[in-house]
Scaffold this active site. Structure first.
Site, PDB file in Angstrom:
ATOM      1  N   HIS B 256       0.832  -1.222   0.000  1.00 10.96           N
ATOM      2  CA  HIS B 256       0.000   0.000   0.000  1.00 10.96           C
ATOM      3  C   HIS B 256       0.858   1.260   0.000  1.00 10.96           C
ATOM      4  O   HIS B 256       0.535   2.240   0.663  1.00 10.96           O
ATOM      5  CB  HIS B 256      -0.928   0.021   1.231  1.00 10.96           C
ATOM      6  CG  HIS B 256      -2.126  -0.871   1.088  1.00 10.96           C
ATOM      7  ND1 HIS B 256      -3.182  -0.576   0.287  1.00 10.96           N
ATOM      8  CD2 HIS B 256      -2.405  -2.076   1.649  1.00 10.96           C
ATOM      9  CE1 HIS B 256      -4.085  -1.542   0.360  1.00 10.96           C
ATOM     10  NE2 HIS B 256      -3.633  -2.464   1.163  1.00 10.96           N
ATOM     11  N   ASP B 319      -0.789  -4.565   5.886  1.00  9.15           N
ATOM     12  CA  ASP B 319      -1.805  -5.415   5.265  1.00  9.15           C
ATOM     13  C   ASP B 319      -1.618  -5.567   3.764  1.00  9.15           C
ATOM     14  O   ASP B 319      -0.960  -4.757   3.106  1.00  9.15           O
ATOM     15  CB  ASP B 319      -3.194  -4.825   5.540  1.00  9.15           C
ATOM     16  CG  ASP B 319      -3.317  -3.394   5.038  1.00  9.15           C
ATOM     17  OD1 ASP B 319      -2.352  -2.617   5.223  1.00  9.15           O
ATOM     18  OD2 ASP B 319      -4.357  -3.051   4.454  1.00  9.15           O
ATOM     19  N   GLU B 320      -2.193  -6.644   3.248  1.00 12.12           N
ATOM     20  CA  GLU B 320      -2.427  -6.831   1.810  1.00 12.12           C
ATOM     21  C   GLU B 320      -1.198  -6.646   0.934  1.00 12.12           C
ATOM     22  O   GLU B 320      -1.259  -5.972  -0.094  1.00 12.12           O
ATOM     23  CB  GLU B 320      -3.551  -5.887   1.330  1.00 12.12           C
ATOM     24  CG  GLU B 320      -4.871  -6.195   1.996  1.00 12.12           C
ATOM     25  CD  GLU B 320      -6.030  -5.354   1.436  1.00 12.12           C
ATOM     26  OE1 GLU B 320      -7.128  -5.884   1.326  1.00 12.12           O
ATOM     27  OE2 GLU B 320      -5.808  -4.165   1.122  1.00 12.12           O
ATOM     28  N   ASN B 321      -0.092  -7.232   1.324  1.00 13.07           N
ATOM     29  CA  ASN B 321       1.053  -7.317   0.424  1.00 13.07           C
ATOM     30  C   ASN B 321       0.882  -8.579  -0.406  1.00 13.07           C
ATOM     31  O   ASN B 321       0.942  -9.689   0.139  1.00 13.07           O
ATOM     32  CB  ASN B 321       2.331  -7.357   1.269  1.00 13.07           C
ATOM     33  CG  ASN B 321       3.530  -7.817   0.455  1.00 13.07           C
ATOM     34  OD1 ASN B 321       3.545  -7.716  -0.764  1.00 13.07           O
ATOM     35  ND2 ASN B 321       4.537  -8.309   1.157  1.00 13.07           N
TER      36      ASN B 321
END
Lengths: 683, 683
Positions: B256, B319-321
């Site tokens: 992100h 988050d969300e790698n």
């Protein structure tokens, strides 16, 4: 207006295409352009719309073009594929093409003209400066229209330029502090109305509203913590510059300066100590014009502030010094005698001359209110006339440039047409052509004694749009029905740039109704206005900085459309006796007649709303008389003497203000009643 | 609830006065206090009201008391004579007395309890800390009531303290930038709801929203110019501190983070160049965890940011790698093999451990999303659970403190009760008492892909008030009818501190109607909600940073009260068959049946509104079926097979979303129809 051009354009079309199509109807533009020719055909908008720039393109122009696209998309929901416009977006096949010769300078007399051509194939907007392009983009957005097939721009050609070069809004951020978002959204409103001067009234008895690095006690002790930092000032200047708006600060001196003396009592003409003023009116404290230290202080102060504000002009206020501190100070009296200064007016001129020297040193031209005008002041100062047009004329005759604010005091809650017809340079001006050139324009002034961030937009808009038109459009543009028709549209569009004049009113009604149903309150408030000029201060309440500005008089606007339209409707009906008009009048009267009963629940629930009870009762009573009068008028009968007496009594009572408000439909209902009293007899 | 206390208080009153008066009804407080005892009598408010402070009084407490007076005056219009409260206002005869022992610290587990006693003679508010006083003042304002004699506060005693110490709101200012006024007014809303953590999501693929003096290309190239300066950040922190709210910044890493790479591509795991992301979703770019330069950069970056934000906690996202850049980078793969790092999850733990070292050096505790949890991380980090309550439980069992956000994603437009009943620590928790203590509370998360400054308040409020109650009030407070009754009141009060969730909706309806009459549109939108969870992205439009968020789905709110109340009404009617209920149902159905015709004028005028046409038509059709069903139910008849088929067909069709919205009254009308199909027969 412009029928000549309209006729010409039909002729041109007739030559170039085999079938003559009707011209498009003119959009509700404001300010009305100098020249407009409506033509036939529509340029259709879809998501593939592309915009390109040409010429010497500034960041300001690219930014304005980007905002134009986003605003267009917000209103149409088209999901325009093009996102940002850069100075390199020069696709000559784009449907909307903007071209300018050079970046504009933010200074007096800069070229703001533009030419806008819309054909079914596309849009061309050209201007000498990027500021002209900005003005044209606002016009273009106002052209947006729709039909069954979707959105379009009507074919037309506009050649436009302002009548006056100084078209300003003065904002008082001192009596009530106005935070950054208030400034920004009002700059957006100004830009929409092609206004170009933001006059920032930054110091007052009630507050010193800007950080001063040289003398920090000014903002630290004079503001309750409510002031603009240098960073915020720069942000405002940049925001305004992006919209082609100059920023002129005002530091009011030598009077209206109590907040300075809280931290620096030695500046005053009496020893102090001083506190921030919390009440309204003209105060005694005034700077000491005979101490050299005063000018040393102001020298360093102006060094800082003139560096912060880039505009050529700098406003020093100069108004409403009552002279009491000067009269009471023996040293000042001795000084005046020693220097042959005959009166306080001359002493203030002495002060002003010293300030003028400082401003000149820092490369600024002085602006001030009427009072700074004395014979002997140099001719490059600008006089802002608040006391009357006579002062404007005198100033111009004496060779001074001037701007008009008298008649543009929008905080006084007067109707739009009053401001609109107030021309800085009317057709019957006694000035010569050369003198007339010295009238630079005008400024709407938003003083803030009775105004808060919640209500300020509703005190400025939409009436200021009419002032903007007076200052931009040709003098001949002054038809009131057309003004109000267009203003109704502009009132809505002003909301879409963030102004809160309508939505905050709804919040205020909800608060007045304590969260209950607002419709009965809205029905009443729609025909009620706050008492005008300075009368609100004479209705029993003493207002201060801390008073609650959340009552009916704060929720009510000036020049309420429902009341204005009713008055017009009655006027037309009494001339034309049209059945449809009669029906509309009856519907409104019946609604008002029934509203008082409906409002009782609100009044019961919410004590803060109770002061409107007399207005509501009066409205019901006179609406009843109005219905009776309508009945007689339509039946060709007349009111009995007893009925007429009763009606006149209630109408007289209904003219009394209550809750610092007045009913705005009394005169119209009175006209119905009087008409039923007399005309019916003659039938 | 609290009937025990209520009974006790009657008993006490009975002993002390000869005549037992009825206790006052309880005000619509939110969050509901831990203990409340209503008593008899009213404390009357008038302009002579005086407030005084006692104990170790902070500027924060005096400031909050001043704001309390002004807010009270704004709602009552009393013209309170007392203006500002200073720390020296210690008049023991004042009717409202505030006393605290010490200034509170803005840290986890600080005491926020208070005791509020209102008697007919006055008000006493006492607390250990000034933060407790702030919480009590919000309760006191919610107690304001009115009767025929004016305003009063009902006699009561409240002993209150929060259930959880971490009650937060996360605001995404990256996907759409949210200017200062959005932050401030939401801090005011939080303070009203006794929330105490503002989690500021400051960096994202779509924007780097804070000035970085060490690496200025972060904000210069990563923000389009929309970022918070250090001065603004300090202003927000001070504003929050004045309201007893901690500010925790989040810099999302290693994923992100595309906006960082625009100015500093060397930080990424692939060469670049990078641009600010304009679309929504999970992006590939991720920081390079094997270069020492990455950590040197982050060391200097964190030195600056940890100094700017005073809170003990610091959020690193995490988050969300998706790991794609890591998989594709041969050097990273070689590094992983060389160091025995088995997978990307472990590689991210390696990264996190390095960041943790830095944060520890700067005296901060780490907070991160679920993904930062690995065995081996120290126990003083805080896990923010977005993926589910299971993660919360696992974290607590492993000894980690955690906060819940799963179930509090308010941008997903789910109903209030869904969030309200989502307890971080439900009665049936499998955790031991010691493990349960590690559940610190929760945070509502306002992600901003589909949210703009114009709509953000309506996406946060009033639903977040219910989350605030879940986190403050006793676990047993969970009665939904009572929640909604109080929420209706709080929804109004939230407006009075500046939130725009209602007034901006009116603006949006006016824009959708292109300035025309909004009532038909409002009637439709009142029973329409945007499709929920992530479904809006699957309705045909591709949303980006630049899309217009001004359509019906943006004007519609989650959990529309009109629709919710109708569903409840139908449910009650089908059980009770009450005539008044039947009448209310008929009125609504008749209005909806007629609305489609009324809306045509709007649709004709304004293309942007046209996508609601199918919803409007469906509403009219099913309202017609509903009226038919009501008719049969009331006459004890049943629908014919043909009528039933036609109704079911239209009801099925009405369940289809249109304009990214869904009708929220279909199930209720379906229940009427099915009831008329079956129950009637049995009579």
């Amino acid at each position: 207006m412009n029928t000549l051009f309209a006729a010409m354009s039909v002729f041109v079309v007739a030559l170039s295409v085999p079938v003559v199509k009707a011209n498009e109807p003119a959009p509700a533009l404001m300010p009305w352009p100098a020249e407009i020719k409506m033509q036939s055909g529509r340029f259709r908008l879809d998501s593939g719309l592309r915009l390109a720039v040409d010429g010497q393109v500034s960041d300001r122009m690219a930014g304005a073009a980007t905002r134009f696209l986003r605003r267009l998309d917000e209103r149409t929901g088209l999901f325009l594929a093009q996102n940002r416009i850069s100075t390199a977006d020069r696709d000559s096949t784009a449907q909307i093409r903007l071209a300018c010769h050079r970046p504009g300078r933010l200074e007096l007399f800069e070229d703001e003209s533009y030419r806008l051509t819309i054909t079914p194939a596309g849009v061309e907007l050209s201007a000498v400066t990027d500021i002209g392009i900005l003005r044209g983009l606002e016009t273009l957005l106002q052209c947006l229209a729709a039909d069954q097939d979707g959105y379009y721009l009507p074919a037309l050609q506009i050649d436009d330029a302002p009548r006056f070069p100084w078209r300003g809004l003065m904002l008082d951020v001192c009596r009530h502090f106005m935070p950054m978002e208030v400034i920004k959204r009002n700059l957006d409103g100004m830009a929409m109305m092609k206004m170009n001067v933001f006059h920032w009234h930054l110091s007052e008895d009630q507050g010193f509203r800007i950080e001063c690095k040289t003398f920090p006690k000014l903002h630290e002790m004079g503001s309750d913590g409510f002031y603009f930092t240098h960073a915020q000032v720069r942000e405002v200047i940049a925001y305004a510059a992006d919209r082609g708006i100059r920023v002129i600060p005002e530091f009011d001196m030598p009077g209206h300066a109590t907040s300075w003396f809280v931290g620096y009592p030695e500046l005053a003409s009496a020893p102090g100590p001083y506190e921030i003023v919390r009440s309204w009116g003209i105060m005694d404290p005034v700077m000491n014009p005979i101490r050299e230290e005063t000018y040393e202080f102001l020298d360093r102060f102006l060094a800082e502030m003139t560096a912060l504000f880039p505009d050529d002009y700098f406003h020093i206020g100069g108004d409403e010094n009552n002279g009491k501190q000067w009269n009471a100070n023996p040293e000042i009296q001795t000084f005046m005698q020693a220097h042959g200064i005959p009166d306080n007016h001359a002493l203030q001129m002495h002060f002003n001359n010293r300030i003028l020297e400082l401003l000149t040193k820092y490369g600024k031209k002085m602006v001030g209110w009427d009072e700074i005008l004395h014979p002997g002041m140099p001719r490059n100062i600008v006089i802002q006339s608040w006391r009357g047009k006579e002062a404007l004329i005198q100033a111009a005759r004496q060779g001074y440039q001037s701007i008009l604010s008298n008649g543009y005091y929008i905080d006084l809650m007067q109707p739009t047409d009053f401001h609109y017809l107030n021309d800085p340079l009317p057709a019957d001006t006694p000035l010569t052509a050369e003198e007339a050139k010295r009238i630079l324009g005008g400024e709407a002034t938003s003083w803030a004694e009775l105004v808060t961030p919640e209500t300020v937009d509703s005190r400025i808009w939409p009436r200021t749009a009419a002032i903007a038109e007076r200052l931009w459009s040709p003098a001949t543009v002054q038809e009131l029905d057309d003004l109000y028709r267009r203003l109704n549209r502009i009132d809505f569009l002003l909301e879409t740039v963030g102004l809160t004049h309508r939505r905050n009113t709804e919040l205020m009604l909800r608060r007045l109704a304590d969260g209950g149903d607002i419709e009965p309150l809205r029905t009443l408030i729609d025909v009620v206005e706050p008492v005008k000029i300075y009368n609100r201060h004479r209705q029993g309440k003493t207002f201060t900085s801390y008073s609650p500005y959340t009552r009916a008089a704060d929720a009510a606007h000036a020049d309420q459309p429902v009341a204005r339209n009713f008055r017009r409707l009655v006027q037309d009906f009494l001339q034309q006796r049209d059945r449809t008009q009669a029906e509309q009048i009856r519907l409104l009267l019946a609604r008002w007649q029934a509203n008082d009963a409906a409002l009782q629940k609100t009044l019961h629930r919410s004590p803060i709303s109770r002061d409107v009870a007399p207005l509501s009762k009066s409205l019901a009573l006179i609406a009843d008389h109005g219905l009776q009068a309508m009945d007689r008028l339509e039946r060709g009968k007349h009111l009995t003497a007893k009925e007429l007496d009763a009606a006149r009594l209630d109408l007289q009572q209904a003219k009394q203000p209550a809750a610092e408000c007045e009913l705005m439909v009394v005169s119209a209902i009175e006209a119905l009643v009087e008409s039923a009293a007399t005309k019916a007899k003659s039938r």
